[in-house]
Design an enzyme around this catalytic site. Structure first.
Site, PDB file in Angstrom:
ATOM      1  N   ASN A 427       0.836  -1.209   0.000  1.00  0.00           N
ATOM      2  CA  ASN A 427       0.000   0.000   0.000  1.00  0.00           C
ATOM      3  C   ASN A 427       0.867   1.254   0.000  1.00  0.00           C
ATOM      4  OD1 ASN A 427       0.933  -0.477   2.651  1.00  0.00           O
ATOM      5  ND2 ASN A 427      -0.625   0.883   3.464  1.00  0.00           N
ATOM      6  N   CYS A 429       1.860   3.056   2.454  1.00  0.00           N
ATOM      7  CA  CYS A 429       2.830   3.151   3.556  1.00  0.00           C
ATOM      8  C   CYS A 429       3.626   1.867   3.767  1.00  0.00           C
ATOM      9  CB  CYS A 429       2.127   3.547   4.852  1.00  0.00           C
ATOM     10  SG  CYS A 429       1.177   5.063   4.699  1.00  0.00           S
ATOM     11  N   GLU A 431       3.120  -1.160   4.693  1.00  0.00           N
ATOM     12  CA  GLU A 431       2.945  -2.148   5.771  1.00  0.00           C
ATOM     13  C   GLU A 431       1.842  -3.157   5.471  1.00  0.00           C
ATOM     14  OE1 GLU A 431      -0.334   0.680   7.022  1.00  0.00           O
ATOM     15  OE2 GLU A 431       1.496   0.714   5.844  1.00  0.00           O
TER      16      GLU A 431
END
Length: 811
Positions: A427, A429, A431
């Protein structure tokens, strides 16, 4: 001079009244350091004729906030004044506020524009006595000033531009929005959130209980098709997701490269760059929820794609503007084969996915077999030394912090979703690691536990952490069912696999509270046990839900269904903190309700609300700026400030030294060694330790983690050795951002100029780069050929005689 009161009456400005009001809010604060009279004097000096009492309160709060560098209690006082001010402007009773928000009529259109959904309104009205009496408004006074201001600016609902909610109202709205008629569960969630045990993610706080409750943070999108229809259908989907506050990771591995034949028009493709520029402009145009935060897309590409070299240039600040798209974020989805070829200094072949199909759909040995088959068949566009591609990656990272580095084979090999299909991207970010396809948009709902809140009497309360994580897991599972899905593909995916993302915030604060230096054995052990507890609790809660509701749809064939948990995939044995054998028996019997559970995210906004450091990161500085609408405020690490005040070391001179040294205390002789060890910033902590900690918690993280790498003086050698160290450690996310320290420091205010000049002369010497030549260190202000020759073993070598040349182990 007169002041206008809230009811419109005029009254003379009274020094004593202001002092008395500030004094009333000083309960429990250090009276030796917090002086209400000094605040009143500064407020009076800023008063003008016709000022309102609301403006006076704002001025008093901001005045106290500017004095935070004198003592940390001023930050608490500033928040109390601001909260008290809000309480005077808002309705006290929760159900009354819900009614006002529900019955809102837009004054421009004269039509109803409810901000609370009919369903939630009916539930609140039905149970109003119970809900109203459960709220404890004093908990609003536990926020610090900057946390409260963050809530006020973006999270609390407004009527005609004026804040209508109190923080406690927002938390209860979120709790009822998630649990609906289950009032007992709603009040349990309210109590834990209001006591700062955990928080849901920003979209959940923004939208819970509203007519369009889009509560998810992350969406992972696969291109529908390599065609104009497919590209623009996907673009519309991204716009619809971004409109409702979702961050997007999109993989573009299957989009044909520049110069590829297009049968429909008998023409050739322009490649991925013009397409990315269209997506870039969409991200700029479609902000998340009415300017709450800008839209954000991350594009993922595998390094075999023939356009990858152009892809690496897109975020750079210089060059042809037609080949730049700076609002997008970029990430590489890297197969092990690429890393091996860089390490062995071999050739790397680029392919167009139209001419060499299927590379994005396989991983591990299957990928190697297909890639080498295509090489033998001469399907490649061209080949370069793998190290030349690597150098372009490093160059882009040093200049822009991008691309993010994720390891495709680790992400797939160690995923509980590997039975569903090949995972193609992460995604925004880095994670979330979930399966996506043209007809499935992966979704994740997030929440983070506030780690320092579980410390009691100098001990870490793992049992309480376990209990709270189980509550949060049940909440996140409920969100899947009550959520508004901006596109049907997202609903389909979330209902099939039911993944959730549990994260943390304030790990560095927990270390401070327990007096554990970041690099100590105690910190290393606590890091492991916290994540082991979170993973165990989340699995146990998910298993208990499965007992009642059944397993998720795609459970059969997953590693968990075969008794394989995340730590088994890492070949690691857990500690003896929890009974894993018993849990595995339960899972074998009942299964689990959620395919994925743990995903430590950056927590950028929510950690600011609760007043903790982001996720599992060390502090970047012991002195930093916080920006609110009225201006910037200087903040000193409150843990350090408290220690220095207690030891009678805090004064104006010490503050100047801290400013001059960019928030580092290592070169301040008056500060004792125990504090220097405890308050090392991320620039002073070995990044090898940061990577080790990521690998230590990895066996208990079934998604991935937003791992930033911080380098004070990045050289290609240092970055290379870090990437390879993380890859060999088995990390899924090798790097989120590369953070580097600016070569020149920002202007230092309130600092003795003579002292500053002396310091700058020293730092100019320090900033010259050490380079290894023939085993000896030489100082050079310019990067030399040897330094850029990242593959020269001598550059990567660790030398005890030259510790500054190696940042991996801090020598």
């Amino acid at each position: 001079m007169f002041v206008y009161k809230r009811d419109g009456r005029q009254e003379k400005v009274a020094f004593d009244k202001i002092t008395a009001r500030v004094s009333r809010l000083c309960y429990g604060l250090d009276s030796d350091h917090v002086d209400p009279v000094e605040i009143t004097q500064k407020v009076i000096s800023g008063v003008y004729p016709g000022v309102t009492t609301i403006e006076l309160d704002n001025l008093a709060a901001e005045t106290a906030a500017t004095m935070t560098t004198k003592h940390p209690d001023y930050a608490i006082l500033a928040a109390r004044i601001a909260v008290s001010n809000l309480h005077k402007q808002t309705e006290k009773v929760f159900s009354t506020v819900v009614q006002q928000l529900h019955d809102y009529v837009n004054p421009k259109t004269d039509k109803p524009a409810p901000m609370i959904s009919d369903k939630i309104y009916d539930i609140v009205m039905k149970h109003k006595d119970e809900l109203d009496s459960a709220i404890i408004y004093d908990r609003d006074f536990t926020y610090n000033f900057f946390g409260f201001k963050t809530l006020e600016r973006s999270y609390l609902l407004r009527i005609d531009g004026k804040v209508a909610e109190r923080p406690q109202h927002m938390i209860m709205r979120v709790a009822v929005g998630i649990h609906g008629e289950d009032i007992e569960a709603a009040i349990e969630t309210y109590n834990l959130m209001s006591q700062r045990y955990f928080t849901h993610a920003s979209p959940t706080l923004f939208n819970a209980g509203t007519p369009r409750p889009q509560l998810s943070s992350c969406f992972l999108v696969t291109m529908k098709d390599d065609s104009i229809e497919g590209i623009y259908d996907t673009l519309k989907m991204c716009a619809m997701i971004s409109k409702t506050a979702g961050g997007i990771g999109i993989n573009i591995h299957n989009i044909r490269a520049t110069g590829s034949y297009i049968a429909g028009t008998n023409g050739t493709s322009n490649g991925i760059v013009p397409m990315i520029r269209v997506y870039n402009n969409t991200a700029r145009y479609v902000d998340q929820g009415g300017n709450k935060r800008p839209g954000a897309f991350a594009a993922y590409l595998e390094p075999w794609h023939a356009d990858v070299m152009d892809f690496l240039e897109l975020r750079k600040t210089h060059g042809n503007e037609d080949f730049r798209a700076r609002e997008m974020f970029y990430a590489l989805w890297i197969p092990d084969l690429f890393m091996q070829r860089v390490e062995r200094n071999e050739q790397w072949t680029f392919f167009c996915p139209n001419e060499a199909p299927g590379l994005a759909d396989v991983w591990g040995d299957e990928f190697v077999a297909l890639y080498e088959k295509y090489e033998k068949e001469n399907r490649g566009r061209r080949s370069l030394p793998a190290q030349k591609v690597w150098y372009a990656i490093l160059q882009s990272q040093v200049e822009t912090g991008n691309p993010f580095m994720l390891y495709k084979d680790s992400c797939n090999r160690k995923s509980n979703q590997k039975n569903v299909g090949t995972i193609r991207c992460s995604n925004l970010c880095t994670e979330i690691v979930e399966y996506s396809s043209p007809d499935e948009v992966a979704v994740c709902n997030l929440a983070s536990v506030a780690l320092p809140t579980f410390i009691k009497d100098g001990k870490y309360n793992f049992q309480k952490l376990h209990d709270v994580v189980k509550v949060v897991t049940r909440n996140l599972n409920k969100i899947i069912d009550v959520n508004y899905y901006p596109v049907p593909e997202a609903r389909r995916s979330n209902m099939r696999h039911r993944p959730v993302g549990l994260g943390v915030q304030g790990l560095a604060d927990a270390f401070f509270a327990l007096r554990l230096p970041f690099e100590s054995a105690g910190a290393k052990k606590l890091n492991i046990q916290i994540f082991e507890t979170i993973y165990h609790a989340a699995l146990e809660a998910s298993c208990e839900i499965a007992q009642v509701e059944g397993t998720y749809e795609s459970y059969e064939g997953s590693p968990a269904s075969q008794g394989i948990l995340q730590y088994d995939m890492w070949n690691v044995n857990p500690t003896d903190l929890w009974d894993w054998a018993e849990l595995k028996e339960k899972i074998a019997k009942h299964g689990i309700r959620n395919s994925l559970l743990v995903a430590p995210m950056p927590t950028a906004s929510t950690s600011q609300i609760l007043g903790f450091n982001e996720c599992f990161e060390p502090y970047t500085s012991n002195m930093y700026q916080r920006r609110v609408l009225s201006g910037e405020f200087q903040i000193v690490n409150p843990w350090l400030l408290k220690d220095l005040v207690e030891r009678d070391l805090w004064n104006e001179d010490m503050k100047n030294k801290l400013v001059m040294l960019d928030g580092s205390i290592q070169a301040i002789p008056e500060i004792p060694q125990d504090l220097k060890d405890l308050y090392k910033t991320v620039w002073e902590i070995s990044q090898k330790t940061v990577i080790d900690y990521a690998a230590d918690r990895g066996p208990f993280i079934d998604q991935s983690q937003s791992l930033n790498i911080h380098l004070k003086d990045p050289s290609y050698g240092k970055i290379t050795s870090m990437h390879f160290y993380g890859w060999k450690k088995g990390l899924k996310t090798g790097m989120y951002y590369l953070r580097t320290m600016a070569a020149s420091a920002a202007i230092k205010f309130t600092v003795d100029p003579v002292a500053l000049r002396a310091r700058n002369e020293e730092s100019n010497e320090e900033n010259k780069k050490p380079v290894i030549k023939n085993g000896k260190a030489e100082i050079s202000a310019e990067p030399t050929k040897e330094e850029i020759d990242i593959y020269n073993e001598k550059v990567l070598a660790c030398s005890i005689k030259n510790p500054e040349a190696c940042e991996m182990c801090s020598a």
